[in-house]
Motif scaffolding. Structure first.
Motif, PDB file in Angstrom:
ATOM      1  N   TRP A  43       0.834  -1.218   0.000  1.00  0.00           N
ATOM      2  CA  TRP A  43       0.000   0.000   0.000  1.00  0.00           C
ATOM      3  C   TRP A  43       0.860   1.255   0.000  1.00  0.00           C
ATOM      4  CZ3 TRP A  43      -5.078   0.734  -0.730  1.00  0.00           C
ATOM      5  CH2 TRP A  43      -5.607   1.993  -0.425  1.00  0.00           C
ATOM      6  N   GLY A  44       0.537   2.166  -0.881  1.00  0.00           N
ATOM      7  CA  GLY A  44       1.185   3.473  -0.938  1.00  0.00           C
ATOM      8  C   GLY A  44       2.105   3.607  -2.133  1.00  0.00           C
ATOM      9  N   PHE A  48       7.175   4.776   0.098  1.00  0.00           N
ATOM     10  CA  PHE A  48       6.398   4.793   1.334  1.00  0.00           C
ATOM     11  C   PHE A  48       6.318   3.396   1.934  1.00  0.00           C
ATOM     12  CE2 PHE A  48       4.918   8.767  -0.381  1.00  0.00           C
ATOM     13  CZ  PHE A  48       4.610   9.535   0.732  1.00  0.00           C
ATOM     14  N   THR A  49       6.279   3.346   3.255  1.00  0.00           N
ATOM     15  CA  THR A  49       5.946   2.117   3.959  1.00  0.00           C
ATOM     16  C   THR A  49       4.643   2.369   4.703  1.00  0.00           C
ATOM     17  OG1 THR A  49       7.241   2.763   5.893  1.00  0.00           O
ATOM     18  CG2 THR A  49       8.341   1.368   4.256  1.00  0.00           C
ATOM     19  N   MET A  67       1.374   6.033   7.040  1.00  0.00           N
ATOM     20  CA  MET A  67       2.258   5.945   5.884  1.00  0.00           C
ATOM     21  C   MET A  67       3.512   6.746   6.219  1.00  0.00           C
ATOM     22  SD  MET A  67      -0.379   6.257   2.679  1.00  0.00           S
ATOM     23  CE  MET A  67       0.949   6.318   1.508  1.00  0.00           C
ATOM     24  N   LYS A  68       4.682   6.123   5.966  1.00  0.00           N
ATOM     25  CA  LYS A  68       5.949   6.753   6.321  1.00  0.00           C
ATOM     26  C   LYS A  68       6.833   6.892   5.091  1.00  0.00           C
ATOM     27  CE  LYS A  68       5.860   4.745  10.935  1.00  0.00           C
ATOM     28  NZ  LYS A  68       6.625   4.023  11.956  1.00  0.00           N
ATOM     29  N   HIS A  69       7.530   8.026   5.034  1.00  0.00           N
ATOM     30  CA  HIS A  69       8.468   8.288   3.951  1.00  0.00           C
ATOM     31  C   HIS A  69       9.686   8.988   4.556  1.00  0.00           C
ATOM     32  CE1 HIS A  69      10.182  10.054   0.300  1.00  0.00           C
ATOM     33  NE2 HIS A  69       9.496   9.136  -0.361  1.00  0.00           N
ATOM     34  N   ALA A  70      10.882   8.556   4.155  1.00  0.00           N
ATOM     35  CA  ALA A  70      12.116   9.108   4.725  1.00  0.00           C
ATOM     36  C   ALA A  70      12.210  10.621   4.555  1.00  0.00           C
ATOM     37  CB  ALA A  70      13.329   8.426   4.095  1.00  0.00           C
ATOM     38  N   ASN A 143      -1.615   5.494  -8.979  1.00  0.00           N
ATOM     39  CA  ASN A 143      -1.102   4.561  -9.979  1.00  0.00           C
ATOM     40  C   ASN A 143       0.074   3.752  -9.447  1.00  0.00           C
ATOM     41  OD1 ASN A 143      -2.677   4.701 -12.469  1.00  0.00           O
ATOM     42  ND2 ASN A 143      -2.113   6.857 -12.460  1.00  0.00           N
ATOM     43  N   GLU A 144       0.973   4.393  -8.717  1.00  0.00           N
ATOM     44  CA  GLU A 144       2.097   3.668  -8.137  1.00  0.00           C
ATOM     45  C   GLU A 144       1.625   2.634  -7.125  1.00  0.00           C
ATOM     46  OE1 GLU A 144       4.997   6.402  -6.569  1.00  0.00           O
ATOM     47  OE2 GLU A 144       5.505   7.170  -8.569  1.00  0.00           O
TER      48      GLU A 144
END
Length: 157
Positions: A43-44, A48-49, A67-70, A143-144
Motif C-alpha cells: 500500500w502506498g 512509502f511504507t 504511511m511513512k516516507h524518509a 497509480n504507483e
C-alpha cells in the motif's frame, strides 16, 4: 402520476478512476487488499511504507494506518468502511485522525476468467479539495500504489 425526477450530479471535476487487470483470481486480490499482513507490503506510492495499527473490514469498521516516507515524514490515515461485499466491492471514506472524511472510494473486483479487473473510483467533496491534492501528485501516487499491488501479487503467485 408520480414524478420520479432525480438529481444527477457530475463528479468529473473531482474524481479519479483507476483501472487495472491483475493476473490473479478476484478472491486473492480482495484478500491482499483487506488483510494487514498483505496490505502493509504494497500500500502506498513508491518510497512509502505502511504500518497498520488496526484493520476491521466490515461496514462501520475502520483501518487505521500510518504511511511513512524518509523525506516527507509520517501521515496518519483512517479508512471507515461503508460497504463490504466479499469479494466484489469495498466502499469507504478515507480520512486522517483529524479530518475524518477527505474523500470517498469505491473499489470493485470483477472476475475475468482467472484474472481480476479492479476499478478504484475516488471522489472528493469539491473541485477545490481535489485540486489541492492534485498538487501533491495524488494520481501518480494512486497509480504507483496499484503498480505495487501487481508486484505483490506476482511475488505471491
Amino acid at each position: 402520476m408520480i414524478d420520479m425526477k432525480r438529481d444527477v450530479v457530475s463528479t468529473t471535476d473531482r474524481e479519479i478512476i483507476l483501472t487495472r487487470v491483475y493476473d490473479a483470481p478476484r478472491e486473492r486480490v480482495f484478500e491482499v487488499w483487506t488483510k494487514p499482513e498483505h496490505v502493509s507490503r504494497w500500500w502506498g506510492p513508491h518510497g512509502f511504507t505502511t504500518v497498520t495499527e488496526s484493520m476491521d473490514v466490515r461496514p462501520g469498521g475502520t483501518w487505521k494506518y500510518v504511511m511513512k516516507h524518509a523525506e516527507y515524514g509520517e501521515f496518519d490515515n483512517l479508512i471507515t468502511y461503508r460497504e463490504v461485499v466479499r469479494p466484489e466491492r469495498l466502499v469507504y471514506s478515507h480520512g486522517t485522525s483529524t479530518e475524518v472524511e477527505q474523500f470517498h472510494v469505491t473499489v470493485t473486483f470483477e472476475a475475468q476468467g482467472g484474472k481480476t479487473r479492479l476499478t478504484m473510483h475516488s471522489v472528493w467533496p469539491s473541485a477545490a479539495a481535489f485540486e489541492e491534492v492534485r498538487k501533491f501528485g495524488v494520481e501518480k501516487g494512486g497509480n504507483e500504489t496499484l503498480d505495487r499491488l501487481a508486484e505483490h501479487l506476482a511475488q505471491r503467485a
